[in-house]
Design an enzyme around this catalytic site. Sequence first.
Site, PDB file in Angstrom:
ATOM      1  CG  ASP A   1     -73.636  47.204  46.581  1.00  0.00           C
ATOM      2  OD1 ASP A   1     -74.623  46.633  47.074  1.00  0.00           O
ATOM      3  OD2 ASP A   1     -73.182  46.932  45.464  1.00  0.00           O
TER       4      ASP A   1
ATOM      5  CE  LYS B   1     -75.661  23.620  38.501  1.00  0.00           C
ATOM      6  NZ  LYS B   1     -75.761  23.343  37.069  1.00  0.00           N
TER       7      LYS B   1
ATOM      8  CB  THR C   1     -76.618  44.119  49.797  1.00  0.00           C
ATOM      9  OG1 THR C   1     -76.413  43.198  48.737  1.00  0.00           O
ATOM     10  CG2 THR C   1     -77.229  43.388  50.987  1.00  0.00           C
TER      11      THR C   1
ATOM     12  CE  LYS D   1     -78.407  49.851  47.404  1.00  0.00           C
ATOM     13  NZ  LYS D   1     -77.350  49.495  46.434  1.00  0.00           N
TER      14      LYS D   1
ATOM     15  CG  ASP E   1     -70.847  47.814  42.313  1.00  0.00           C
ATOM     16  OD1 ASP E   1     -72.065  47.975  42.532  1.00  0.00           O
ATOM     17  OD2 ASP E   1     -70.271  46.731  42.468  1.00  0.00           O
TER      18      ASP E   1
END
Length: 973
Positions: free
Chosen positions: A336, A489, A606, A667, A686
């Site tokens: 990851d 922003k 990821t 995955k 994780d």
Amino acid sequence: MPKKIIEIQSEVPYHTYTVAETEAELKTSSLEGLTSEEADDRLRRYGTNELKGSGGIKWYVVLWRQIANPLVVVLLVANILAFATKQFPEGGVILFIIIMNATIGFYQDFSAEQTMEALRNMSSPTAQVIRDETRIVIPNNQVVPGDVMIFEDGDVIGADCRLFEVFNLETDEALLTGESLPVQKNLDRIKTAEEALGDRLNMVFASTTVVKGRAKGIVTGTAMATQIGQIATTLMNVDTNELTPLQKRLNKMAYCIMVAAVALVIVVFGVHKFRYSDEIAIYAISVAISMIPQGLVAIVTLTMAFGVSRMAKAKAIVRRLSSLESLGAVTNICSDKTGTLTQSKMVAVRMWFPGDGYYRISGTGFIPEGEIFRQGEVSNDDEVPTHDGQAITLDSGSDQLLRVVQASALCNMAELRRNNHPETHGEWTAIGDPTEIALQVLAYKAGMPKPELVDNGFQLIAEFPFDSSVKRMSVLYETPSSEHLIFTKGATERILGCCSHYRDGDAEIPLRNEKGGDDSIQVDFESVIMNRVDALAEQGLRVLSLSYRKFQPIKGVDLVHGLDRDEVESNLVFLGLVGIYDPPRAESLPAVMKCYEAGIRVHMLTGDHPSTAAAIAKEVAIIPADTDVKNSSMVMSADMFDAMTEEQIDALDELPRVVARCSPNTKVKMIAALHRRKLFCVMTGDGVNDSPSLKAANVGIAMGQSGSDVAKQAADIVLTDDNFATIVEAIAEGRRMFFNIQKFVQHLMSGNIATILVLVVALAVKDEQGDSVFPLSAAAILFMNLCYSSPPAIGLGLEPASATNMKEPPRTSKQGLFSFEVVMDMFVYGFVMAILSFVPFILVLFVFGDGELGYKCNAGYYSSVCDGVFRARATCYSTLTFLILSHAINCRDIRQSGWAWNRLKTAHHNKTLWLSIIIGAMVLFPVIYVPGLNKNVFKHLGISYEWGLVFAALFIYTAFVETYKFVKRRTMA
């Protein structure tokens, strides 16, 4: 009482439904919620909102797993035979070995808790729902499909829901999707049913958390029908009992030993014409015992336990012993990104202003220490300068820099705090959105933090929070001079649409030049800005745009509640761009490079955007720096990878090294693809979303600090420092341990082969009654294995790694525990040791002795006629003992000399090996000379001149080994 029937909830793509369609499907009302009666009925139909576990690990199942080990079965058979023939000392020792091995294995296995228990405990304890038109709080396990749930800042969401009301809602879905940034939610209907989990913005999911805002939603799935429930189902369907390569090889060896032991027993009885007597039975058991490496199972377990201890010191907790051995065969690591290869801390690293060009900001993480360097412009639009100019401050910089810093600090809800507790040494912490934290750190580095601005008179008047529909945030502040400023922003394309000018130094220049009326607008500087955005994005940076304008309040208009957002966010002045990225861990690049040096390929899987993932992958050398991301098969999105069939994936020359926007199934699909290529893979992660792949991989490694409990429980190894470099150390330890196991297996089996050959050849030496004369007693054989073979074998298991341990490619099936060279060495060494042990036995009996063999000398010392046999037996035993002890030194390296000075001078690194050899040599003398012990137990007598034969055999063996290794070094690749 009738059995309760739980209705299985089928997965429905509620993200494609409107709110009205969702209400109709679930027969509920977003205003009134369910009635209490309907909720009770659905609770009976669907069951409680709890994840189902697998029932826990049963102690008797774990114990049976230890006893059913093939090597233990072989020992049990030998144990039964020993007791059946009244060989109680031998039987007692074998039983002790079995109990010790089972105890160690049972303790290691039973200490591992179930993955599903951690999953079950992740649910929120309570939930706010609307029932009977009333807002109430109920236990989360009582939530049912159709309930109307209410979420607020900080809540853990207890079920999957279709949103119907949101106010600035952001959720942290990293555990499910791997996305490091909070997800801004909205109510828009999504047309595609196959939309990725992270893009279902009108849904919230069980076990995720509310980062900001509040919302209401209709429960669409509970318990195992939630997204986390699907992960739990995947975990329960993964076969976790697959044997490791070492276990498979040892099991095969055990079966071979069992067959060989039975065959040798038949040979013994066959030589004696199948005539039964206690002496013949004892001899048959002696041959069978000599075939069995009694200490092998215990030594393998203890060696792995020592490896576990070493890894704990290296900050890696091994939850399953077999996984450490498996690491030695790793060919691929699937990692990851967020929190594993990166620090999971956003940091502003670049700025670009019209006129001034590029700036670089030094420093990392939350620590507000660093400098701002002006780099200027470059000739090509798609380039970013790599050299630094002179560091600047707000005093030396332009007024434009001042405005950018003010916008970064004030258009921002994040906070930086410094803990002044003595134990933390003034550690900096941050609260808020990671992107806003990065901008706040930038303001601190520039010397104009938000607290300082507020203390100096900047007062917040109004706030327009970030909204996913507009992708921007605005604030209105009153300055100390009573001037009003608007700061905005957001995403560049959304900011530019609100801007009419751009700031260049002190001048405000029209952003677009209009020529020929409204129908022919020529985009001028806007295209320049977008080119700079692309240049920064190609570096994997998340690019934000900042703007401002002076605001003149209108009399009679409430500045707090009476402002229109569209009016406020119009005619803005574009200030510049800020590039933010999640920095890699400092150890990641060296660790990845070590992996490639060791022949191990690293893949990044990821949930982040492809450009961000690719940029980080380049920084840590997962993909080459010159990779063309858009045209390279090394970088692939999960949509593309998931759409491929197994045949298409298998046809790829190389599996992608970077897969972005991954789902849990992506995955697992990658792990399956690696397995089909006969590759041995590790998965690191994780989050909850990593759990299925952690289970499916050959070795699962979880992060101990940032990792979820689910990931830790699903993993085989947990890193307490979350350091990718520790994985490399774990792999190095796995390789060291495997080769050490190979060394002591060779040592044990060579000694066993030598003993077997001596016993088998001795069948030809018969006494006056026609019974074969034992060259070794049964007690001597067992004692030899336990005291002279097993302790040095333990020492070999503790050998330090060789200098080339991580500079060689992973071992293949041909380079396994029993490779051709290892098997050849076993038989060559065993054959030579057998000859050098049996020859002294014959010399003492027939050359230096009178050749008198007597009768019943196998059972005991009945008269002086047994002197010759007992002395010859002691000579054979002493010779074989010294050869086995010397052989431990030879086994330190399969080809290099164990007696070389560079190896002898490192003896202090493995005191266990040398102490076991010295103590083993000392223990030999009581066996030979202590009265009663020598005659009655080991069937020996003290020897004198025979020691010359013993040391001569030792010298010949050492010379042979050195010559043999020299020939191997010259002839074998």
